[in-house]
Write an enzyme that holds these catalytic residues in place. Structure first.
Site, PDB file in Angstrom:
ATOM      1  CD  GLU A 445      -2.644  -1.607  -0.291  1.00 32.36           C
ATOM      2  OE1 GLU A 445      -3.150   0.138  -0.760  1.00 32.36           O
ATOM      3  OE2 GLU A 445      -3.424  -2.262  -0.681  1.00 32.36           O
ATOM      4  CG  ASP A 521      -2.754  -3.411  -7.283  1.00 30.30           C
ATOM      5  OD1 ASP A 521      -3.673  -3.155  -7.249  1.00 30.30           O
ATOM      6  OD2 ASP A 521      -2.449  -3.685  -6.069  1.00 30.30           O
TER       7      ASP A 521
END
Ligand code: ADP
Ligand code: MG
Ligand code: ZN
Length: 624
Positions: A445, A521
């Site tokens: 993250e 992603d």
């Protein structure tokens, strides 16, 4: 069938019993309770006055009827000592100078009292109180069958095997909750969002005076067990207003129209008790998008939903009613529900972060025996992903464990065991990460966040979290949501790909291995790259050749573009790969240049589980 008759027989018998009561009651003369205006006066006429209108005459106060003439006569002779005038029966009870109590027939109250006052006689006036025992009994007699009805119905439902409880619960659903904001820990943002609702319910008039549009419908959403119901109750409790609760499933019935009439009923009640709050728990049971449900019972749900919409439009925003609803599936709600003027305020109630969990633990361990050295902050670290309900459950289990083991207090050990039980339990809805996994997620993250922050023109980072949320997402990076854009430049699209790749690159650089966590992603990054090549003419080899019809409307990148085949497709594939790889190279280079920032931010994130955009800026600032 005989059962049916038996059931109704019971109801009729009950009704009959009360009817007998009624007849008895009406044979007794009605009682008038002295009204408020009656003040303590001479005892005898008072007693006589009430005696005159119903209760058995008191011993030792013989009252004799007299005609009006006799009264007039006595008055003129000055033999009336005092008098009580009953406005309801229009009878006058008066005491003669001899001490005898007398009662007249019906008199004209105005005239008589004038006469009495003119003669200087003390008059007491008994006003009607509007309450009669007879009326009460009469009302009861009529209501009796109704009182029996729920019992009868409940019995019948039990017999027929229906398991729903609280079907008639709505009728008694009004409560004045004791719950306060202090009983809800760890959702300060939600509380802030709801503060306005509280102040409106407390004092609707001020809002009106200022012409502020008051809140009308508030939708609380978040995973189960995060305290939505608790919060709704606390809002009503803080404001000190009645709370009407119904669950979405209460409305879903087999018979068409029942749900709708229940909705109508609850709002009718609410209107009578405004300011107040109507709370519809699990609204998705009725509020699913119309036509999108798989099973039957549609028509009923739709009519219930329609009724709800009608009711919400039916009261003006100034009515002092706030409708709150809770759901863990905001995505399936019918768009009509979230339109302005309905549930147009959304308040997210998310899983608590470390500090929030600590606070919740404090709340639930407050009145349990805990060891003096029990470190709540530490307990919070190994309950990542727990909701308030999970934590409450764990606290309870911990007390049980300590009790069974004959300990004096709940210690760290007991608590750990309780946590294991909750995690392993059948109701486990939350996930808990191992420290190793947590580390990887944190680097991942931070990778996203730093790239987003460092690339020019990116959306600002608002929040980075490693609190697992919903299905699948172990952590998330929140960039300030930007409205749909109609145009994106090549540079912007490339930056977006970079941000998406930041997570994977960080894992690679800092953890020495990569995980499956980047799957989504990568899919999205590839999707953007493919559309750049095949739809927007942004590739080099393919040039302006497009392979798919461009979508109309706002650009969306959450789905990959359509696939294709043949040599041109191969060319496109290689071009997509080039774009993604070039971006990946850029991101890797960027992150290795800011190694120190990555490490520091990851440390903070692991500690606090949530960091904000400001924290990212602060860490980056000394580096320039
Ligand atoms: P939801 O409606 O979101 O499913 P509830 O409000 O029913 O969750 O919460 C269930 C129980 O869990 C509450 O009664 C309370 O004991 C506990 N709980 C949940 N969230 C919190 C919180 N933030 N603070 C304190 N207790 C909580
Ligand atoms: Mg709930
Ligand atoms: Zn990611």
């Amino acid at each position: 069938m005989s059962q049916f008759f038996r059931r109704w027989g019971v109801a009729l018998m009950g009704g009959g019993l009360l009817l007998v009561l009624l007849i008895l009651a009406s044979s007794v003369p009605p009682t008038v309770f002295p009204g408020k205006t009656a003040s303590a006066g001479p005892a005898t006429p008072r007693a006589a006055a009430s005696g005159a209108t119903g209760t058995a005459p008191r011993k030792g106060s013989p009252t004799s009827e007299t005609g009006l003439l006799a009264f007039d006569h006595a008055l003129k002779q000055g033999r009336v000592r005092s008098a009580v005038l009953n406005l309801e029966t229009r009878q006058l009870v008066w005491v003669e100078s001899s001490g005898a109590t007398r009662r007249t027939g019906v008199v004209d109250p105005a005239k008589t009292s004038q006469q009495l006052v003119a003669r200087g006689v003390e008059v007491q006036v008994v006003a009607p109180s509007g309450f009669r025992t007879r009326d009460l009994l009469l009302g009861l007699a009529f209501l009796a069958p109704l009182l029996f009805l729920p019992l009868v119905l409940r019995a019948s439902r039990r017999r027929s095997g229906g398991a729903q409880e609280g079907r008639w619960g709505i009728a008694e659903a009004r409560e004045l909750p004791e719950t306060r904001f202090a009983d809800v820990a760890g959702c300060d943002e939600a509380k802030q969002d709801l503060a306005e609702t509280v102040s409106y319910l407390k004092d609707p008039d001020t809002f009106l005076a200022w012409g502020v549009r008051p809140p009308k419908g508030v939708l609380l959403f978040g995973p189960p067990g995060t305290g939505k119901t608790l919060l709704a109750r606390a809002v009503a409790g803080e404001a000190g207003v009645p709370f009407f609760r119904a669950a979405g499933s209460d409305f879903v019935e087999m018979y068409v129209g029942v749900g709708a009439s229940r909705v109508r009923e609850i709002f009718q009640r609410a209107r009578r008790h405004a300011p107040c709050m109507v709370f519809i728990d699990e609204i998705d049971a009725i509020g699913r998008a119309r036509g999108a449900s798989a099973t039957g019972g549609n028509e009923e749900r739709e009519s219930t939903l329609n009724q709800l919409l009608v009711e919400m439009d039916g009261f003006s925003p100034s009515a002092g009613i706030v409708v709150m609803a809770a759901t863990n599936r905001p995505d399936v709600l019918d768009p009509a529900l979230t339109r302005p003027g309905r549930f147009d305020r959304r308040v997210m109630v998310d899983r608590p972060d470390a500090a929030g969990r600590e606070a919740i633990l404090g709340l639930h361990l407050r009145n349990k025996r805990t060891a003096p050295d029990l470190d709540l902050a530490e307990l919070a670290t190994f309950t990542t992903g727990f909701t308030g309900a999970d934590l409450e459950n764990a606290c309870n289990e911990a007390a049980l464990v300590a009790m069974r083991r004959g300990r004096e207090h709940i210690g760290r050990e007991e608590f750990s065991e309780a946590v294991e039980r909750v995690v392993a339990g059948p109701e486990r809805k939350s996930r808990r990460l191992s420290p190793q996994e947590k580390r990887v997620v944190a680097y991942h993250e931070v990778g996203h966040a730093l790239v987003a922050r460092l690339l020019p023109g990116g959306d600002p980072v608002k929040k980075v979290s490693i609190v697992p949320r919903g299905m699948g997402a172990l952590g998330y990076t929140l960039q300030t949501p930007r409205e749909d854009r109609f145009l994106s430049s090549r540079g912007e699209l490339l930056n977006r790909i970079c941000v998406l790749l930041g997570g994977r690159a960080a894992e690679d650089l800092f953890c020495g291995d990569v995980t499956t966590g980047a799957q989504n992603d990568l899919k999205r990054a590839n999707g953007i790259a493919r559309r750049m090549v095949t739809e927007f003419g942004m590739g080099e080899k393919l040039g302006l050749l497009t392979l798919a019809g461009a979508d109309e409307g706002p650009l969306r990148f959450d789905q990959p573009g359509p696939g294709s085949a043949g040599p041109v497709a191969q060319l496109a594939d290689s071009e997509v790969r080039d774009i993604v790889e070039t971006c990946y190279g850029r991101v890797t280079e960027l992150l290795s240049r800011h190694r120190e920032a990555v490490e520091r931010l990851t440390g903070e994130l692991l500690n606090r589980e949530v960091i904000l955009g400001e924290d990212v800026d602060r860490v980056l600032a000394p580096e320039g």
